[in-house]
Design a protein around this motif. Structure first.
Motif, mmCIF file in Angstrom:
data_model
loop_
_atom_site.group_PDB
_atom_site.id
_atom_site.type_symbol
_atom_site.label_atom_id
_atom_site.label_comp_id
_atom_site.label_asym_id
_atom_site.label_seq_id
_atom_site.Cartn_x
_atom_site.Cartn_y
_atom_site.Cartn_z
ATOM 1 N N THR A 136 -7.285 3.575 -8.048
ATOM 2 C CA THR A 136 -7.583 3.619 -6.624
ATOM 3 C C THR A 136 -6.262 3.673 -5.868
ATOM 4 O OG1 THR A 136 -9.554 2.314 -7.008
ATOM 5 C CG2 THR A 136 -8.755 2.422 -4.746
ATOM 6 N N GLY A 137 -6.187 4.546 -4.887
ATOM 7 C CA GLY A 137 -4.960 4.673 -4.099
ATOM 8 C C GLY A 137 -3.809 5.244 -4.889
ATOM 9 N N SER A 138 -4.118 6.097 -5.845
ATOM 10 C CA SER A 138 -3.051 6.662 -6.678
ATOM 11 C C SER A 138 -2.209 7.696 -5.945
ATOM 12 C CB SER A 138 -3.637 7.264 -7.964
ATOM 13 O OG SER A 138 -4.531 8.303 -7.653
ATOM 14 N N GLY A 139 -2.471 7.840 -4.688
ATOM 15 C CA GLY A 139 -1.630 8.729 -3.893
ATOM 16 C C GLY A 139 -2.161 10.137 -3.849
#
Length: 188
Positions: A136-139
């Motif tokens: 999650t939120g790996s860019g």
């Protein structure tokens, strides 16, 4: 290849042959466990074991033995290495790929939350396919960049070198009871 391995008082037993085996099995084999019932039903040296099917589960000769459906192998030091589930292995022309050792290579990538190895029929042959769930939120890093990095990771290891197809999935289908059992058949 040993068909069924079991632990009996610190020894590993080939249940098909009914004999102890030494430090290593050449290939991963199915694992069996023994349930103590309080009766004197432990495996004795030299006892022949017969494989029996009972209500869809595989029981082995001596009362209380149960084939788990897991695969593992012994290394040269006698340690058991868990390789995954028998039903999840991917058998290709290049060899058999086992989920746990293959996924462990790709799970080291910092943007990867988890992976799942599945087999897909393509042009009449089974092909290994790696499904990837990103952190999650790996860019905003492109999936193509991550795919290239994962292929480079795989190329470093003989057992993952032939895994070329890498697909991304937003959230793996899992057993809601514990969020760990991946429903690989739905991914394939």
């Amino acid at each position: 290849q040993k068909d069924v391995l079991a632990f009996v008082q610190g020894n590993v037993i080939d249940l098909k042959a009914g004999s102890k085996i030494g430090g290593e099995a050449p290939m991963p084999a199915s694992l069996a466990v023994h349930k103590k019932t309080g009766q004197n039903d432990d495996l004795k040296d030299g006892q022949y074991l017969e494989v029996k099917h009972d209500a869809g589960s595989l029981f082995v000769g001596v009362h209380g033995w149960y084939q788990t459906g897991d695969i593992g192998h012994l290394d040269e030091r006698g340690r058991l290495w868990f390789c995954g589930r028998m039903a999840h292995r991917v058998v290709t022309r290049q060899g058999t790929r086992f989920t746990i050792p293959c996924e462990a290579v790709f799970n080291t990538h910092p943007k990867v939350f988890r992976t799942a190895l599945v087999g897909v029929q393509r042009d009449g042959e089974m092909q290994p396919v790696l499904c990837v769930e990103l952190e999650t939120g790996s860019g905003k890093q492109s999936q193509e960049t991550i795919r290239t990095e994962l292929r480079a990771l795989g190329a470093k290891h003989e057992h993952t070198r032939d895994i070329e197809t890498i697909l991304f999935h937003p959230a793996f289908p899992v057993d809601v009871r514990h969020n760990a059992k991946i429903f690989r058949e739905k991914l394939a």
